[in-house]
Design a protein around this motif. Structure first.
Motif, mmCIF file in Angstrom:
data_model
loop_
_atom_site.group_PDB
_atom_site.id
_atom_site.type_symbol
_atom_site.label_atom_id
_atom_site.label_comp_id
_atom_site.label_asym_id
_atom_site.label_seq_id
_atom_site.Cartn_x
_atom_site.Cartn_y
_atom_site.Cartn_z
ATOM 1 N N ILE A 10 99.491 29.030 14.866
ATOM 2 C CA ILE A 10 98.133 28.716 14.877
ATOM 3 C C ILE A 10 98.460 27.296 14.198
ATOM 4 N N GLY A 11 97.565 26.017 14.609
ATOM 5 C CA GLY A 11 97.650 24.793 13.897
ATOM 6 C C GLY A 11 98.963 24.167 14.070
ATOM 7 N N SER A 12 99.861 24.312 14.803
ATOM 8 C CA SER A 12 101.077 23.618 14.715
ATOM 9 C C SER A 12 101.065 22.433 15.634
ATOM 10 N N GLY A 13 99.926 22.445 16.563
ATOM 11 C CA GLY A 13 99.740 21.385 17.303
ATOM 12 C C GLY A 13 100.117 21.265 18.969
ATOM 13 N N ALA A 113 100.775 29.080 24.892
ATOM 14 C CA ALA A 113 100.658 30.290 24.413
ATOM 15 C C ALA A 113 101.181 30.434 22.862
ATOM 16 N N ALA A 114 100.103 30.635 21.916
ATOM 17 C CA ALA A 114 100.644 31.047 20.582
ATOM 18 C C ALA A 114 101.445 32.409 20.514
ATOM 19 N N LEU A 115 101.057 33.190 21.218
ATOM 20 C CA LEU A 115 102.086 34.499 21.518
ATOM 21 C C LEU A 115 102.864 34.400 23.002
HETATM 22 N N1 LIG Z 1 100.486 15.025 14.247
HETATM 23 C C1 LIG Z 1 99.217 15.337 14.231
HETATM 24 N N2 LIG Z 1 98.408 14.526 13.289
HETATM 25 C C2 LIG Z 1 96.991 14.887 12.880
HETATM 26 N N3 LIG Z 1 96.394 15.678 13.322
HETATM 27 C C3 LIG Z 1 97.154 16.686 14.206
HETATM 28 C C4 LIG Z 1 98.264 16.369 14.604
HETATM 29 N N4 LIG Z 1 98.963 17.498 15.251
HETATM 30 C C5 LIG Z 1 97.554 18.462 15.377
HETATM 31 N N5 LIG Z 1 96.582 17.807 14.980
HETATM 32 C C6 LIG Z 1 95.305 18.415 14.609
HETATM 33 O O1 LIG Z 1 95.395 19.764 14.049
HETATM 34 C C7 LIG Z 1 94.759 20.581 14.703
HETATM 35 C C8 LIG Z 1 95.466 21.742 15.449
HETATM 36 O O2 LIG Z 1 96.228 21.049 16.623
HETATM 37 P P1 LIG Z 1 96.108 22.104 17.772
HETATM 38 O O3 LIG Z 1 94.821 22.621 18.173
HETATM 39 O O4 LIG Z 1 96.826 21.219 18.736
HETATM 40 O O5 LIG Z 1 96.922 23.321 17.379
HETATM 41 P P2 LIG Z 1 97.373 24.504 18.165
HETATM 42 O O6 LIG Z 1 98.775 24.918 17.806
HETATM 43 O O7 LIG Z 1 97.069 24.333 19.702
HETATM 44 O O8 LIG Z 1 96.446 25.638 17.471
HETATM 45 P P3 LIG Z 1 95.763 27.045 17.923
HETATM 46 O O9 LIG Z 1 97.128 27.857 18.197
HETATM 47 O O10 LIG Z 1 94.914 27.386 16.832
HETATM 48 O O11 LIG Z 1 95.247 26.814 19.362
HETATM 49 C C9 LIG Z 1 93.616 19.877 15.690
HETATM 50 O O12 LIG Z 1 92.562 19.602 15.211
HETATM 51 C C10 LIG Z 1 94.635 18.670 15.805
HETATM 52 O O13 LIG Z 1 94.012 17.400 16.228
#
Ligand SMILES: Nc1ncnc2c1ncn2[C@@H]1O[C@H](COP(=O)(O)OP(=O)(O)OP(=O)(O)O)[C@@H](O)[C@H]1O
Ligand SMILES: CC(C)(COP(=O)(O)OP(=O)(O)OC[C@H]1O[C@@H](n2cnc3c(N)ncnc32)[C@H](O)[C@@H]1O)[C@@H](O)C(=O)NCCC(=O)NCCS
Length: 208
Positions: A10-13, A113-115
């Motif tokens: 979660i939140g990795s991007g 997918a996260a999982l």
């Molecule tokens: N390198 C970065 N710089 C700034 N903000 C970022 C960066 N990477 C991601 N974010 C921001 O962090 C948040 C989480 O990123 P993202 O939604 O892509 O994560 P995710 O891995 O898809 O999370 P989830 O599993 O919760 O869906 C988003 O608001 C995104 O815009």
């Protein structure tokens, strides 16, 4: 066709990275989005969810999936999460197979997918990419993106997902999204490597 998994906690991007692959013309299957789509749109699954989690699983007025209710229920209760996963994951697995079969004239496709290892979805893809970022940064980003979640909510979700240390041993490519290293060049390098691998993959390489 070459099928690539993009995973990360979660939140990795992951979604941000997948948007970059999509800009390069690669179709992306968003498992979180599709999981909620099948929960909303498959009548049999909807019935099973109501039976398992009560009528509150769907909003009485709008009929929409009650995400906040379910999140509070399952992310703080391992048995309820196992139950939800057992109902939803087989449907997502099939939904991905159908989606993948419909993709034509692309060098490869992505399942985000996260999982992945947790659900054995890694068996549906040939190559795996991990998006990684330090846990405090993931927490900070998720708090900003999802203001309705508390720190405890996010940590509860993190603890339901395999750690980066475990995943890193198993993946083929790693993208570091720590706001120190540039992301776009990392995506471009992996894209080139995947393009080079793509012609060697036939559908029978996938162990569904
Ligand atoms: N390198 C970065 N710089 C700034 N903000 C970022 C960066 N990477 C991601 N974010 C921001 O962090 C948040 C989480 O990123 P993202 O939604 O892509 O994560 P995710 O891995 O898809 O999370 P989830 O599993 O919760 O869906 C988003 O608001 C995104 O815009
Ligand atoms: C419980 C639900 C309704 C909450 O919805 P909500 O919009 O609040 O959260 P969202 O889906 O954006 O997920 C938030 C974070 O939790 C992660 N997550 C979602 N489900 C799970 C799960 N079963 N186990 C671990 N992490 C999960 C997501 O990847 C994301 O990082 C929803 O997460 C859900 O239906 N989950 C079960 C289906 C599932 O496993 N989806 C993941 C991909 S198959």
């Amino acid at each position: 066709m070459l099928k690539v998994g993009v995973t990360g906690g979660i939140g990795s991007g992951k979604s941000l990275v997948c948007r970059l692959f999509a800009l390069l013309g690669i179709p992306v299957y968003d498992s979180d989005f599709r999981a909620k789509w099948v929960m909303q749109h498959q009548p049999e699954l909807q019935q099973e969810l109501r039976a398992a989690f009560g009528q509150e699983a769907f909003d009485a007025t709008t009929g929409l999936l009650n995400r906040a209710y379910l999140a509070q229920l399952v992310f703080h209760n391992p048995e309820q999460l196992i139950l939800l996963n057992s109902l939803v994951h087989p449907q997502v697995k099939q939904d991905f197979i159908d989606w993948a079969a419909a993709q034509q004239n692309v060098p490869y496709l992505i399942k985000e997918a996260a999982l992945m290892y947790e659900t054995e979805a890694h068996k549906q893809v040939n190559q795996m990419v991990l998006v990684t970022a330090p846990e405090p940064l993931r927490l900070k980003r998720t708090l900003q993106r999802d203001p309705h979640r508390t720190i405890a909510d996010i940590q509860a979700i993190m603890h339901k997902q395999l750690s980066d240390e475990e995943k890193i041993k198993r993946v083929d490519f790693v993208i570091t999204n720590d706001e120190q290293q540039l992301v776009i060049p990392q995506v471009l390098v992996i894209h080139q490597q995947l393009l080079a691998l793509a012609p060697t993959y036939k559908p029978e390489n996938v162990n569904f």
